[in-house]
Design a protein around this motif. Sequence first.
Motif, PDB file in Angstrom:
ATOM      1  N   ALA A 176       0.832  -1.205   0.000  1.00  0.00           N
ATOM      2  CA  ALA A 176       0.000   0.000   0.000  1.00  0.00           C
ATOM      3  C   ALA A 176       0.864   1.251   0.000  1.00  0.00           C
ATOM      4  N   MET A 177       1.903   1.242   0.819  1.00  0.00           N
ATOM      5  CA  MET A 177       2.793   2.406   0.900  1.00  0.00           C
ATOM      6  C   MET A 177       3.553   2.601  -0.405  1.00  0.00           C
ATOM      7  N   GLN A 178       3.998   1.507  -1.020  1.00  0.00           N
ATOM      8  CA  GLN A 178       4.718   1.635  -2.290  1.00  0.00           C
ATOM      9  C   GLN A 178       3.818   2.177  -3.386  1.00  0.00           C
ATOM     10  N   ARG A 179       2.585   1.687  -3.443  1.00  0.00           N
ATOM     11  CA  ARG A 179       1.649   2.204  -4.435  1.00  0.00           C
ATOM     12  C   ARG A 179       1.358   3.686  -4.186  1.00  0.00           C
ATOM     13  N   THR A 180       1.322   4.085  -2.920  1.00  0.00           N
ATOM     14  CA  THR A 180       1.157   5.494  -2.596  1.00  0.00           C
ATOM     15  C   THR A 180       2.337   6.300  -3.110  1.00  0.00           C
ATOM     16  N   ASN A 181       3.547   5.789  -2.899  1.00  0.00           N
ATOM     17  CA  ASN A 181       4.741   6.455  -3.434  1.00  0.00           C
ATOM     18  C   ASN A 181       4.630   6.650  -4.939  1.00  0.00           C
ATOM     19  N   ILE A 182       4.199   5.602  -5.620  1.00  0.00           N
ATOM     20  CA  ILE A 182       4.106   5.659  -7.087  1.00  0.00           C
ATOM     21  C   ILE A 182       3.119   6.738  -7.517  1.00  0.00           C
ATOM     22  N   LEU A 183       1.981   6.816  -6.848  1.00  0.00           N
ATOM     23  CA  LEU A 183       0.969   7.818  -7.207  1.00  0.00           C
ATOM     24  C   LEU A 183       1.419   9.233  -6.855  1.00  0.00           C
ATOM     25  N   ARG A 184       2.226   9.370  -5.834  1.00  0.00           N
ATOM     26  CA  ARG A 184       2.757  10.683  -5.457  1.00  0.00           C
ATOM     27  C   ARG A 184       3.864  11.127  -6.404  1.00  0.00           C
ATOM     28  N   ASP A 185       4.660  10.183  -6.912  1.00  0.00           N
ATOM     29  CA  ASP A 185       5.911  10.506  -7.608  1.00  0.00           C
ATOM     30  C   ASP A 185       5.823  10.308  -9.117  1.00  0.00           C
ATOM     31  N   ILE A 186       4.627  10.321  -9.693  1.00  0.00           N
ATOM     32  CA  ILE A 186       4.502  10.074 -11.132  1.00  0.00           C
ATOM     33  C   ILE A 186       5.374  11.033 -11.939  1.00  0.00           C
ATOM     34  N   GLY A 187       5.323  12.322 -11.607  1.00  0.00           N
ATOM     35  CA  GLY A 187       6.106  13.301 -12.349  1.00  0.00           C
ATOM     36  C   GLY A 187       7.598  13.104 -12.171  1.00  0.00           C
ATOM     37  N   GLU A 188       8.015  12.895 -10.937  1.00  0.00           N
ATOM     38  CA  GLU A 188       9.441  12.674 -10.654  1.00  0.00           C
ATOM     39  C   GLU A 188       9.950  11.440 -11.380  1.00  0.00           C
ATOM     40  N   SER A 213       2.312  12.983 -18.829  1.00  0.00           N
ATOM     41  CA  SER A 213       2.957  14.270 -18.537  1.00  0.00           C
ATOM     42  C   SER A 213       1.956  15.417 -18.463  1.00  0.00           C
ATOM     43  N   LEU A 214       0.746  15.205 -19.008  1.00  0.00           N
ATOM     44  CA  LEU A 214      -0.302  16.233 -18.926  1.00  0.00           C
ATOM     45  C   LEU A 214      -1.031  16.190 -17.584  1.00  0.00           C
ATOM     46  N   GLY A 215      -0.891  15.066 -16.884  1.00  0.00           N
ATOM     47  CA  GLY A 215      -1.436  14.964 -15.544  1.00  0.00           C
ATOM     48  C   GLY A 215      -2.902  15.285 -15.445  1.00  0.00           C
ATOM     49  N   ASN A 216      -3.256  16.120 -14.469  1.00  0.00           N
ATOM     50  CA  ASN A 216      -4.668  16.380 -14.164  1.00  0.00           C
ATOM     51  C   ASN A 216      -5.383  17.221 -15.211  1.00  0.00           C
ATOM     52  N   GLN A 217      -4.700  17.556 -16.298  1.00  0.00           N
ATOM     53  CA  GLN A 217      -5.400  18.193 -17.417  1.00  0.00           C
ATOM     54  C   GLN A 217      -6.312  17.199 -18.136  1.00  0.00           C
ATOM     55  N   LEU A 218      -6.096  15.903 -17.898  1.00  0.00           N
ATOM     56  CA  LEU A 218      -6.874  14.859 -18.549  1.00  0.00           C
ATOM     57  C   LEU A 218      -7.753  14.142 -17.533  1.00  0.00           C
ATOM     58  N   ASP A 219      -9.026  14.022 -17.838  1.00  0.00           N
ATOM     59  CA  ASP A 219      -9.932  13.276 -16.962  1.00  0.00           C
ATOM     60  C   ASP A 219      -9.513  11.819 -16.857  1.00  0.00           C
ATOM     61  N   SER A 220      -8.998  11.283 -17.943  1.00  0.00           N
ATOM     62  CA  SER A 220      -8.587   9.877 -17.933  1.00  0.00           C
ATOM     63  C   SER A 220      -7.417   9.645 -16.980  1.00  0.00           C
ATOM     64  N   PHE A 221      -6.551  10.645 -16.827  1.00  0.00           N
ATOM     65  CA  PHE A 221      -5.454  10.544 -15.862  1.00  0.00           C
ATOM     66  C   PHE A 221      -6.015  10.456 -14.450  1.00  0.00           C
ATOM     67  N   ILE A 222      -6.965  11.329 -14.137  1.00  0.00           N
ATOM     68  CA  ILE A 222      -7.568  11.335 -12.801  1.00  0.00           C
ATOM     69  C   ILE A 222      -8.287  10.015 -12.543  1.00  0.00           C
ATOM     70  N   HIS A 272      -5.966  18.663  -6.166  1.00  0.00           N
ATOM     71  CA  HIS A 272      -6.468  18.463  -7.532  1.00  0.00           C
ATOM     72  C   HIS A 272      -5.512  17.639  -8.394  1.00  0.00           C
ATOM     73  N   TYR A 273      -4.921  16.607  -7.778  1.00  0.00           N
ATOM     74  CA  TYR A 273      -4.116  15.616  -8.500  1.00  0.00           C
ATOM     75  C   TYR A 273      -2.867  16.223  -9.146  1.00  0.00           C
ATOM     76  N   GLN A 274      -2.313  17.236  -8.513  1.00  0.00           N
ATOM     77  CA  GLN A 274      -1.084  17.844  -9.032  1.00  0.00           C
ATOM     78  C   GLN A 274       0.126  17.011  -8.573  1.00  0.00           C
ATOM     79  N   VAL A 275       0.532  16.080  -9.401  1.00  0.00           N
ATOM     80  CA  VAL A 275       1.652  15.207  -9.058  1.00  0.00           C
ATOM     81  C   VAL A 275       2.744  15.212 -10.127  1.00  0.00           C
ATOM     82  N   ILE A 276       2.558  15.996 -11.173  1.00  0.00           N
ATOM     83  CA  ILE A 276       3.550  16.014 -12.243  1.00  0.00           C
ATOM     84  C   ILE A 276       4.684  16.983 -11.925  1.00  0.00           C
ATOM     85  N   HIS A 277       4.349  18.128 -11.418  1.00  0.00           N
ATOM     86  CA  HIS A 277       5.368  19.145 -11.130  1.00  0.00           C
ATOM     87  C   HIS A 277       5.492  19.444  -9.637  1.00  0.00           C
ATOM     88  N   HIS A 278       4.716  18.761  -8.811  1.00  0.00           N
ATOM     89  CA  HIS A 278       4.751  18.997  -7.372  1.00  0.00           C
ATOM     90  C   HIS A 278       4.825  17.658  -6.631  1.00  0.00           C
TER      91      HIS A 278
END
Length: 306
Positions: A176-188, A213-222, A272-278
């Motif tokens: 669970a923690m690793q999957r959380t890391n992955i969802l947090r660090d997509i941009g990195e 790389s478009l991240g939360n600009q896409l509904d499909s990403f969210i 708001h799912y900002q994980v690409i640049h933050h």
Amino acid sequence: MTAKQIDFDAYQQDFAYCEAIIKKHSKNFHTAFSQLPKDKARAVYAVYAFCRRADDAVDEYQDPELLAQMAQQLDVLKQAPSDQARLALYSYDSDPDHRIWRALALTFIQFDLDYQPFFDLLTGQAQDLSFEQPVTEADLATYSYYVAGSVGLMLLPILSSHAKEIQEPAKKLGEAMQRTNILRDIGEDLRMNRVYLPKETMLAFNLTQDDLSLGNQLDSFIDLWEYEARIAESLYEASFEMMPLIDQDCRESLMAAALIYKEILHVIRKQHYQVIHHKQVVPKQRKLQLLFTAKKMLRQTDLEVN
């Protein structure tokens, strides 16, 4: 030398060095595990320092030889004929590696840790040196065991006198923690040309690597992010079944660690799912609140049992 003869205070500088590592690299874990009894906290710090050293071998140095050396040192520690011989492997000096290995040797002796999860972690880290995107959710689960579920098994003998009985929920918490890391660090991870989201899952949500790389600009990403987050959250919930078999003096710390890590998902939603640049983090005040939440949840569980 028996476990009862070990005086962790005599090695305070070694454990302090390990604590400095966890404070620098994982404030979430330090906040939670610093609440443990003193020697159990020190033991957790030693295990974390080992894990961090392996992680640095990959992400900072890209050095397979360093991982191989760690595996060799671990094998030497395992094969030592006595506890006294294990401690004698590391001369008392200020070499950083010796500080970590000496603290780890003391922890193996005091808490009778299982060596295999430590070797498994090194196997998982080596996979990142020749990175391949997971194809299926099962592939991701397997990878998550090697780099995180293994850590749950490392820590169990420190946290529970029933470690053999609760290995599966401990692995689920690590996953669970690793999957959380992955969802947090997509941009990195994208910037390192790594995508940990499974290919089949991305295909199901009609997302390419360029789309990520478009991240939360896409509904499909969210939608994909939420799909993966729900898997992580179900694993957190399943892991909580081990709490009654965690030692009484460790339950609050472990529950707090899980709640703080799980909170990362809520923070990302609020942002708001900002994980690409933050890189989203749990605020310090919220961590303190979750320490109290852990106490409350465990108190309620005790009342229900009684």
